[in-house]
Design an enzyme around this catalytic site. Structure first.
Site, PDB file in Angstrom:
ATOM      1  N   HIS A  44      -2.782   6.406   4.615  1.00 38.38           N
ATOM      2  CA  HIS A  44      -1.650   5.498   4.866  1.00 38.38           C
ATOM      3  C   HIS A  44      -0.326   6.053   4.344  1.00 38.38           C
ATOM      4  O   HIS A  44       0.546   5.317   3.885  1.00 38.38           O
ATOM      5  CB  HIS A  44      -1.918   4.112   4.251  1.00 38.38           C
ATOM      6  CG  HIS A  44      -1.156   3.018   4.954  1.00 38.38           C
ATOM      7  ND1 HIS A  44      -1.137   1.715   4.534  1.00 38.38           N
ATOM      8  CD2 HIS A  44      -0.371   3.055   6.064  1.00 38.38           C
ATOM      9  CE1 HIS A  44      -0.408   0.981   5.332  1.00 38.38           C
ATOM     10  NE2 HIS A  44       0.079   1.782   6.276  1.00 38.38           N
TER      11      HIS A  44
ATOM     12  N   CYS B 139       0.789  -1.247   0.000  1.00 35.76           N
ATOM     13  CA  CYS B 139       0.000   0.000   0.000  1.00 35.76           C
ATOM     14  C   CYS B 139       0.814   1.286   0.000  1.00 35.76           C
ATOM     15  O   CYS B 139       0.680   2.115  -0.916  1.00 35.76           O
ATOM     16  CB  CYS B 139      -0.932   0.008   1.223  1.00 35.76           C
ATOM     17  SG  CYS B 139      -2.019  -1.419   1.341  1.00 35.76           S
TER      18      CYS B 139
END
Length: 594
Positions: A153, A92
């Site tokens: 994130h 990610c």
């Protein structure tokens, strides 16, 4: 009400005034094209939708006939489907950094040299550096209203709890609602921790050993079995307690530290209420579109679907033929449908550039018992965490812009998530920064049919800071070659994944190095099943030599930058932990402040 359009940007880009090249449904490198005249809109809206951990084989339009995804399939039918769309990383944090900046994550310091390939804490000091220029920042400068709804994130703070140096609002977004981190099993209160499970097991083991040692010494002292001073026992007990506090204060409260929701700079839920998250984020995205329907906007919907623990509303539970994962995919498709409905309802369909993709491939190792909780990557080998194998980096890529991009087109050329960066900036009338290397190329000529071949001659596939593979798209002939310099060791050997480790490593004893590299002809062998050799491929030495030269040239363009995922930046720091109360008493709810 339709917004007036005045700036003839597309005519400048494509070199013609009102005519557009339209390609047939399965247009390849040699496909014929026809001209269709359309109006020249400019300053389009942008709706960018990025799924989390979605496999390319999970969608109907990419060959899945057992999971129902009618809305995403409809998007592909009305637009352009990219079949060789490549993420810049197979996890990610680095993939999303590359998507937002159009640059390989190693250039921004968002690639890891340690076992931790992603950011681990909201309370860490690593994140997307403030000097990186996202497409949101440039569109904001172009007068766009910009918003991010969903997962970030990419870090929060640098030096203090409230500096928000890595926050979305410091990277060009006017509005943010979502998770500054990512979903985890811990967010659900699961007994199966996701955050460094093996490391937590090790910490528990040493804690138990210390407890056992203290207990043994106390019993021995009281029974006069061996002479030992009480000072030593007390000192050992205090050291054991401090050791336990040092790790349990972070990992023991992951749900409170990482599973939070923010609206702009304010925490709205800590920990977050998972049952309401889907509806809240959808409402937020719809409200943003409705508020900005009369002005240009950029809305980046960064879905929490389909990351574990697969939070799925009751309405969709048990509906699919693939358990909870399939249910979650079908709910994601419904969310995409709701967004498309709003675009249609507000009469924005013809002036909105819509893009759908996944940040990387499906998570093969995700399972609970015999239930698979990760995605399917179709015919492609590997998955999440595997920086070289196709299954980790080849993702869905769909673009729709009615009246401007030809409907039902399939493009088989290599493209990258990084290409969205210059594409969006160009359409918005902005300029790609000239003071740094940008690795993405505009998709417009390919999407419009004015060019038949990708502008990417080479794509470099990293696992952390380690180069695992290189893709060469020959300019003449169109063959796509791929050389693997390192591949993960599958556990068990024939499983196609790293089940014993939980996720494949990028270096060390979990990786095999290849010299000469494993070479595949992706044009003939997209599943990477049959490695070539000098005996089976006459061009083997020529191709390997050419790719080695490309790697050398690429490495000359890299400059040293601070490592955002270094051990220091990626540990939990109490003084950086976002907290809606008086630390460490961090809990609140927007609808019921406590």
């Amino acid at each position: 009400m339709t917004r007036a359009i005045s700036h003839p940007l597309l005519s400048q880009i494509s070199g013609f005034s009102t005519c557009l090249i339209l390609a047939p449904a399965h247009w390849g490198p040699r496909g014929a094209a026809c001209r269709t005249c359309v109006s020249n809109p400019s300053k389009p809206n942008f709706l960018l939708i990025l799924a989390d951990d979605l496999g390319i084989g999970d969608l109907g339009c990419y060959g899945n006939d057992t999971i129902r995804t009618p809305n995403i399939d409809g998007l592909a039918k009305d637009g352009v489907r990219l079949t060789q769309h490549i993420a810049a990383a197979a996890v990610c944090t680095p993939s999303r950094a590359a998507f937002l900046t159009g640059r390989y994550p190693i250039r921004s310091g968002m690639a890891s040299s340690t076992e931790r390939q992603v950011l681990f804490w909201n309370g860490g000091s690593g994140g997307l550096p403030p000097n990186e220029t996202t497409f949101a920042r440039i569109l904001h400068q172009q007068g766009y209203s910009t918003a991010l709804v969903g997962k970030w994130h990419l870090g929060v703070n640098c030096k203090t709890r409230h500096d928000h140096c890595h926050h979305p609002l410091n990277h060009g977004f006017d509005h943010f609602y979502g998770m500054p981190f990512t979903l985890l099993n811990e967010c659900q209160g699961s007994d199966d921790p996701e955050l460094a499970k093996s490391l937590q097991d090790t910490y528990w083991f040493y804690t138990q050993m210390i407890i056992l040692a203290v207990f043994t010494l106390v019993v021995g002292k009281l029974a006069n079995l061996f002479p030992v001073k009480w000072k030593i026992i007390i000192c050992l007990a205090i050291c054991g307690l401090l050791y336990f506090i040092s790790w349990f204060s972070s990992y023991g409260f992951t749900k409170y530290w990482n599973c939070i929701l923010m609206r702009n700079h304010d925490i709205t839920e800590q920990p977050m209420n998972l049952q309401k998250t889907t509806s809240n984020m959808l409402k937020e995205a719809i409200a943003f579109i409705e508020r900005n329907k009369h002005r240009p906007f950029l809305l980046f919907v960064s879905l929490l679907h389909v990351h574990t623990p697969l939070i799925t509303t009751e309405k969709f539970q048990g509906r699919s033929r693939h358990g909870l994962y399939g249910d979650n995919v079908e709910e994601m498709d419904w969310m995409v449908g709701r967004l498309l409905d709003v675009i249609d309802k507000e009469d924005l369909k013809n002036i909105t550039f819509i893009y759908f993709a996944s940040d990387h491939g499906g998570f093969l190792e995700a399972h609970r018992g015999n239930s698979q909780l990760g995605g399917w990557n179709g015919i492609y080998k590997g998955g999440k965490g595997m920086g070289g194998w196709e299954g980790g980096i080849r993702v869905p890529g769909i673009v729709r812009w009615p009246g401007v991009l030809p409907a039902g087109t399939v493009i088989d050329e290599p493209t990258s998530l990084m290409d969205i960066y210059p594409t969006v900036i160009q359409l918005a009338g902005g300029t790609v920064p000239q003071d740094r290397v940008t690795d993405g190329h505009t998709l417009l000529p390919l999407l419009q049919g004015t060019e038949q071949h990708s502008r990417h001659e080479f794509l470099f596939h990293y696992c952390g800071v380690f180069l695992h593979a290189v893709r060469w798209h020959q300019k003449h002939g169109g063959t796509v070659w791929k050389a693997h310099y390192a591949t993960p060791v599958f556990q068990p050997e024939a499983s196609g994944a790293c089940f014993r480790r939980g996720i494949c490593p990028c270096f060390g004893d979990g990786v095999i190095h290849h010299d000469p590299p494993l070479l595949f002809n992706l044009s003939q062998d997209p599943s990477e099943a049959n490695p070539l050799s000098a005996d089976t491929e006459p061009l083997f030495d020529t191709v390997v030599r050419r790719m080695r030269g490309a790697v050398e040239e690429h490495r000359k363009t890299l400059t040293p930058v601070p490592q955002q995922l270094s051990p220091y930046n990626n540990i939990w720091k109490p003084w950086l932990q976002p907290c809606c109360g008086t630390f460490p008493f961090c809990w609140c709810n927007e609808n019921n402040k406590t």
